[in-house]
Scaffold this motif. Structure first.
Motif, PDB file in Angstrom:
ATOM      1  N   ALA A   1       7.004   6.592 -11.768  1.00 41.81           N
ATOM      2  CA  ALA A   1       5.823   5.777 -11.488  1.00 41.81           C
ATOM      3  C   ALA A   1       5.828   4.502 -12.318  1.00 41.81           C
ATOM      4  O   ALA A   1       5.380   3.455 -11.859  1.00 41.81           O
ATOM      5  N   GLY A   2       6.354   4.580 -13.557  1.00 41.69           N
ATOM      6  CA  GLY A   2       6.224   3.435 -14.453  1.00 41.69           C
ATOM      7  C   GLY A   2       7.328   2.418 -14.315  1.00 41.69           C
ATOM      8  O   GLY A   2       7.104   1.233 -14.536  1.00 41.69           O
TER       9      GLY A   2
ATOM     10  N   LEU B   1       7.748  -2.599  -6.333  1.00 43.02           N
ATOM     11  CA  LEU B   1       6.652  -3.555  -6.125  1.00 43.02           C
ATOM     12  C   LEU B   1       7.156  -4.989  -6.281  1.00 43.02           C
ATOM     13  O   LEU B   1       6.798  -5.872  -5.506  1.00 43.02           O
ATOM     14  N   PHE B   2       7.995  -5.189  -7.300  1.00 44.96           N
ATOM     15  CA  PHE B   2       8.582  -6.513  -7.527  1.00 44.96           C
ATOM     16  C   PHE B   2       9.241  -7.028  -6.265  1.00 44.96           C
ATOM     17  O   PHE B   2       8.950  -8.125  -5.787  1.00 44.96           O
TER      18      PHE B   2
ATOM     19  N   ILE C   1       6.692   8.208 -16.537  1.00 43.28           N
ATOM     20  CA  ILE C   1       7.290   7.023 -17.183  1.00 43.28           C
ATOM     21  C   ILE C   1       8.399   6.452 -16.315  1.00 43.28           C
ATOM     22  O   ILE C   1       8.458   5.246 -16.062  1.00 43.28           O
TER      23      ILE C   1
ATOM     24  N   TRP D   1      -1.139  -9.826  -7.198  1.00 42.15           N
ATOM     25  CA  TRP D   1      -0.728  -9.862  -5.798  1.00 42.15           C
ATOM     26  C   TRP D   1      -1.937  -9.939  -4.879  1.00 42.15           C
ATOM     27  O   TRP D   1      -1.932 -10.665  -3.889  1.00 42.15           O
TER      28      TRP D   1
ATOM     29  N   SER E   1       3.167   2.224 -19.546  1.00 40.10           N
ATOM     30  CA  SER E   1       3.936   1.809 -18.375  1.00 40.10           C
ATOM     31  C   SER E   1       3.039   1.730 -17.146  1.00 40.10           C
ATOM     32  O   SER E   1       3.359   1.028 -16.194  1.00 40.10           O
ATOM     33  N   MET E   2       1.900   2.436 -17.161  1.00 45.31           N
ATOM     34  CA  MET E   2       0.948   2.298 -16.064  1.00 45.31           C
ATOM     35  C   MET E   2       0.192   0.976 -16.148  1.00 45.31           C
ATOM     36  O   MET E   2      -0.320   0.480 -15.152  1.00 45.31           O
TER      37      MET E   2
ATOM     38  N   MET F   1       6.787  -7.563  -3.359  1.00 45.51           N
ATOM     39  CA  MET F   1       5.903  -8.712  -3.552  1.00 45.51           C
ATOM     40  C   MET F   1       6.669 -10.022  -3.404  1.00 45.51           C
ATOM     41  O   MET F   1       6.159 -10.990  -2.865  1.00 45.51           O
TER      42      MET F   1
ATOM     43  N   MET G   1      -0.055  -6.363 -11.988  1.00 50.69           N
ATOM     44  CA  MET G   1       0.678  -6.698 -10.756  1.00 50.69           C
ATOM     45  C   MET G   1      -0.232  -6.646  -9.535  1.00 50.69           C
ATOM     46  O   MET G   1      -0.185  -7.515  -8.673  1.00 50.69           O
ATOM     47  N   ILE G   2      -1.057  -5.588  -9.462  1.00 51.63           N
ATOM     48  CA  ILE G   2      -1.941  -5.454  -8.304  1.00 51.63           C
ATOM     49  C   ILE G   2      -2.931  -6.613  -8.266  1.00 51.63           C
ATOM     50  O   ILE G   2      -3.160  -7.224  -7.220  1.00 51.63           O
TER      51      ILE G   2
ATOM     52  N   SER H   1      -6.774  -8.857  -0.373  1.00 53.57           N
ATOM     53  CA  SER H   1      -7.166  -7.503   0.016  1.00 53.57           C
ATOM     54  C   SER H   1      -8.203  -7.035  -1.000  1.00 53.57           C
ATOM     55  O   SER H   1      -7.916  -6.903  -2.181  1.00 53.57           O
TER      56      SER H   1
ATOM     57  N   TYR I   1       0.832  -1.195   0.000  1.00 56.14           N
ATOM     58  CA  TYR I   1       0.000   0.000   0.000  1.00 56.14           C
ATOM     59  C   TYR I   1       0.869   1.248   0.000  1.00 56.14           C
ATOM     60  O   TYR I   1       0.544   2.252  -0.633  1.00 56.14           O
TER      61      TYR I   1
ATOM     62  N   ALA J   1       4.649  -8.797 -15.824  1.00 53.48           N
ATOM     63  CA  ALA J   1       5.206  -7.466 -15.597  1.00 53.48           C
ATOM     64  C   ALA J   1       6.633  -7.391 -16.120  1.00 53.48           C
ATOM     65  O   ALA J   1       7.007  -6.413 -16.775  1.00 53.48           O
ATOM     66  N   SER J   2       7.452  -8.430 -15.845  1.00 51.70           N
ATOM     67  CA  SER J   2       8.843  -8.330 -16.295  1.00 51.70           C
ATOM     68  C   SER J   2       8.908  -8.373 -17.817  1.00 51.70           C
ATOM     69  O   SER J   2       9.746  -7.707 -18.432  1.00 51.70           O
TER      70      SER J   2
ATOM     71  N   PHE K   1       1.916  11.016  -9.260  1.00 52.92           N
ATOM     72  CA  PHE K   1       0.907  11.537 -10.187  1.00 52.92           C
ATOM     73  C   PHE K   1       0.545  12.967  -9.831  1.00 52.92           C
ATOM     74  O   PHE K   1       0.402  13.816 -10.712  1.00 52.92           O
TER      75      PHE K   1
ATOM     76  N   VAL L   1       1.133  -1.913 -16.384  1.00 50.84           N
ATOM     77  CA  VAL L   1       1.706  -3.000 -15.598  1.00 50.84           C
ATOM     78  C   VAL L   1       0.994  -3.125 -14.254  1.00 50.84           C
ATOM     79  O   VAL L   1       0.834  -4.226 -13.735  1.00 50.84           O
ATOM     80  N   TYR L   2       0.589  -1.985 -13.696  1.00 53.94           N
ATOM     81  CA  TYR L   2       0.034  -2.023 -12.339  1.00 53.94           C
ATOM     82  C   TYR L   2      -1.253  -2.832 -12.257  1.00 53.94           C
ATOM     83  O   TYR L   2      -1.460  -3.525 -11.267  1.00 53.94           O
TER      84      TYR L   2
ATOM     85  N   VAL M   1       7.648   0.061 -10.213  1.00 54.61           N
ATOM     86  CA  VAL M   1       7.376  -1.339 -10.554  1.00 54.61           C
ATOM     87  C   VAL M   1       8.446  -2.236  -9.955  1.00 54.61           C
ATOM     88  O   VAL M   1       8.145  -3.307  -9.406  1.00 54.61           O
TER      89      VAL M   1
ATOM     90  N   PHE N   1      -9.954  -4.347  -1.716  1.00 51.70           N
ATOM     91  CA  PHE N   1      -9.883  -3.110  -2.490  1.00 51.70           C
ATOM     92  C   PHE N   1      -8.952  -3.288  -3.688  1.00 51.70           C
ATOM     93  O   PHE N   1      -9.316  -2.986  -4.827  1.00 51.70           O
ATOM     94  N   LEU N   2      -7.754  -3.824  -3.438  1.00 51.27           N
ATOM     95  CA  LEU N   2      -6.810  -4.001  -4.534  1.00 51.27           C
ATOM     96  C   LEU N   2      -7.313  -5.037  -5.523  1.00 51.27           C
ATOM     97  O   LEU N   2      -7.084  -4.924  -6.728  1.00 51.27           O
TER      98      LEU N   2
ATOM     99  N   ILE O   1       7.965  -4.804 -18.986  1.00 54.83           N
ATOM    100  CA  ILE O   1       9.033  -3.827 -18.754  1.00 54.83           C
ATOM    101  C   ILE O   1      10.167  -4.047 -19.740  1.00 54.83           C
ATOM    102  O   ILE O   1      10.711  -3.097 -20.314  1.00 54.83           O
TER     103      ILE O   1
ATOM    104  N   LEU P   1       4.159 -11.555 -12.043  1.00 52.50           N
ATOM    105  CA  LEU P   1       5.564 -11.158 -12.155  1.00 52.50           C
ATOM    106  C   LEU P   1       6.089 -11.444 -13.558  1.00 52.50           C
ATOM    107  O   LEU P   1       6.839 -10.660 -14.130  1.00 52.50           O
TER     108      LEU P   1
END
Lengths: 166, 355
Positions: A63-64, A71-72, A60, B144, B133-134, A75, B140-141, B79, A30, B159-160, A40, B136-137, A68, B81-82, B163, B156
């Motif tokens: 955030a991009g 997060l990787f 880019i 997860w 690029s957004m 996670m 991933m979200i 979770s 989170y 996402a990889s 943003f 990916v989220y 990531v 919400f996600l 990228i 994963l």
């Protein structure tokens, strides 16, 4: 209030609120998501200053791409709120005090300087557009620009060397 | 009352345009699912969907209804919400690309020139990259939040992959930007109307861009995110009902809009081939020319959509290490090489072809 002012206050509140969310949320995933919201909001500020290139590069790159990777890692390590060791109260207090000291230094340094006033007036100018930015980078600041690119190259080589199998 | 100083005419025309683009991409994505099944059927010598309505034309509606009426399950330990945010983000980022694509030149109505592009920002193509690029989220979200190891693995992997291929895509694009000298998609299309299509100036760049677009859309041969024989079902293993539908649907919207981007970048956008558009405007008027241009644009996009489907049913899936090798060791050096060659040629041209 004009639309620009409303947007400014909205984005500022969003940025500060999300930044509080980063440190307040228990789950690191989170936190990362809140940090993306902060980026943003800052990109929105750049757009208000008519610096569209900076805004989109901020999205880019930070955030991009970088978030990531954050997060990787988070996670894959599967950090959970329960696994986090409880911190001492005075450790928290020390963190709070030092953070506030840093804030005071920032505010003191920026409030008196002429740069801060220039930033506020950027809205009408075209200095943040990609054409002007490119001219400035490749004419006035070409040597620092090239040196930083060499730095990036050496960082890439270093990453490859570290990542290589023995 | 500065708030009311918005130009309401611009506001309404943009609103109508946004609604048209969003609903248009939804309908086209819906019928791409039908087209995909028909193309698969033709390539495999079958009949394909033919029960719902004439030629099975109502099949997408039936599929949508089926997804809506399925039971919606949210895993207990996820979770919530996600879990809900994931598919929403996937859908949102898929739709946002449509904002900078020029869908036609301009319409002339009520004494106003209405541009058929939602926002002509001067960073046009970078905006597309930011939105991609957004994307990916969402994956991933979703992966997860499912709280499932297989979902996480799928996320994963996806996402990889995205990228890695974004890098080669960006480098291929830099060579194109060196040729065009602008980031705005509308200006790029304008340049291509006056001279050759960018495809003839950047064939290698186009090839790299195309391969990367396949990877970005998670399409075969790069659909490792949902390789059924290795993973259970990819990042959307735990999803059911319309939330799964959102993920699947976002893939088709991505396909449609990336086709639109490729057409605008390399194949002249709404340019009518072998025809002087300005001469045509004086003959039959702006509105008709714009309508013809839009039809041509959609025909080009349909060609690309067919290519996506054709490749899906002919080329087998890569192994994961092959995918990474292709991305990092072949496409990135190739696009760097392309960039160098392009730069050298541009310098030579500026020097009137003398060394």
């Amino acid at each position: 209030m004009s639309v620009t002012q409303i947007l400014f206050w909205f984005l500022s509140l969003l940025a500060v609120g999300a930044a509080i969310g980063v440190i307040a949320s228990r789950n690191p995933v989170y936190s990362v998501l809140w940090l993306i919201v902060v980026f943003f909001a800052i990109s929105g500020h750049y757009i208000l200053m008519n610096a569209q290139f900076l805004a989109i590069v901020n999205i880019i790159v930070y955030a991009g791409a970088i978030m990531v990777l954050f997060l990787f890692v988070i996670m894959l390590m599967n950090l959970n709120a329960e696994a986090e060791p409880a911190k001492h109260l005075y450790l928290k207090m020390a963190g709070l005090i030092s953070g506030l000291c840093l804030l005071i230094v920032f505010v003191a340094a920026l409030s008196g300087s002429a740069e801060a006033k220039n930033v506020g007036q950027l809205g009408g100018s075209n200095i943040g557009l990609i054409k002007n930015l490119g001219r400035a980078l490749f004419n006035d600041y070409v040597i620092p620009f090239e040196i930083s690119s060499v730095l990036f190259l050496s960082a890439i080589v270093g990453a490859v060397v570290i990542g290589k199998k023995e | 009352m500065d708030l009311l100083l918005i130009n309401w005419a611009v506001f309404t025309e943009k609103l109508i345009l946004i609604i048209a683009v969003v609903s248009g991409s939804l309908v086209i994505a819906m019928y791409s699912t039908y087209a995909e099944r028909k193309v698969a059927a033709i390539l495999q010598d079958r009949k394909g969907p033919n029960r719902a309505g004439p030629f099975g034309l109502f099949q997408p509606l039936a599929d949508g209804l089926k997804l809506f009426f399925k039971e919606e399950i949210i895993p207990n330990f996820s979770s919530k919400f996600l879990f809900i945010l994931g598919p929403c983000l996937a859908m949102l980022t898929a739709m946002m690309i449509g904002a900078v694509i020029p869908w036609g030149n301009m319409l002339h109505f009520f004494g106003r020139n209405i541009s058929l592009q939602i926002a002509d920002v001067n960073i046009g193509i970078l905006y597309v990259f930011g939105v991609v690029s957004m994307g990916v989220y969402g994956i991933m979200i979703g992966g997860w939040a499912s709280n499932n190891k297989f979902s996480l693995f799928g996320a994963l992997r996806a996402a990889s992959q995205i990228i890695s291929y974004e890098l080669a895509m960006g480098l291929a694009l830099i060579a194109l930007l060196m040729v065009t000298g602008t980031l705005s998609l509308k200006e790029m299309v304008g340049q291509q109307m006056d001279s050759y299509w960018n495809f003839f100036k950047q064939p290698l760049g186009f090839l790299i861009f195309l391969i990367c677009a396949f990877a970005e859309c998670n399409r075969t041969p790069f659909d490792l995110a949902e390789a059924e024989n290795e993973l259970v079902g990819g990042y959307h293993t735990e999803y059911s009902s319309m939330k799964l539908g959102f993920y699947l649907f976002a893939e088709y919207i991505n396909m449609f809009l990336s086709s639109a981007v490729m057409v605008s970048l390399f194949f002249g956008g709404y340019d009518i081939p072998f025809l002087n558009d300005t001469a045509l405007i004086t003959k039959i008027g702006v509105n008709w020319v714009t309508i013809i241009q839009s039809v041509i644009l959609f025909m080009k996009i349909a060609g690309f959509l067919f290519l996506f489907m054709w490749v899906r049913w002919t080329i087998p899936r890569f192994r994961y290490d092959q995918l990474m090798n292709l991305g990092w060791k072949i496409l990135i050096p190739l696009s760097l090489f392309n960039m160098m060659i392009t730069g050298a040629l541009i310098l030579l041209k500026q020097n009137h072809w003398h060394f």
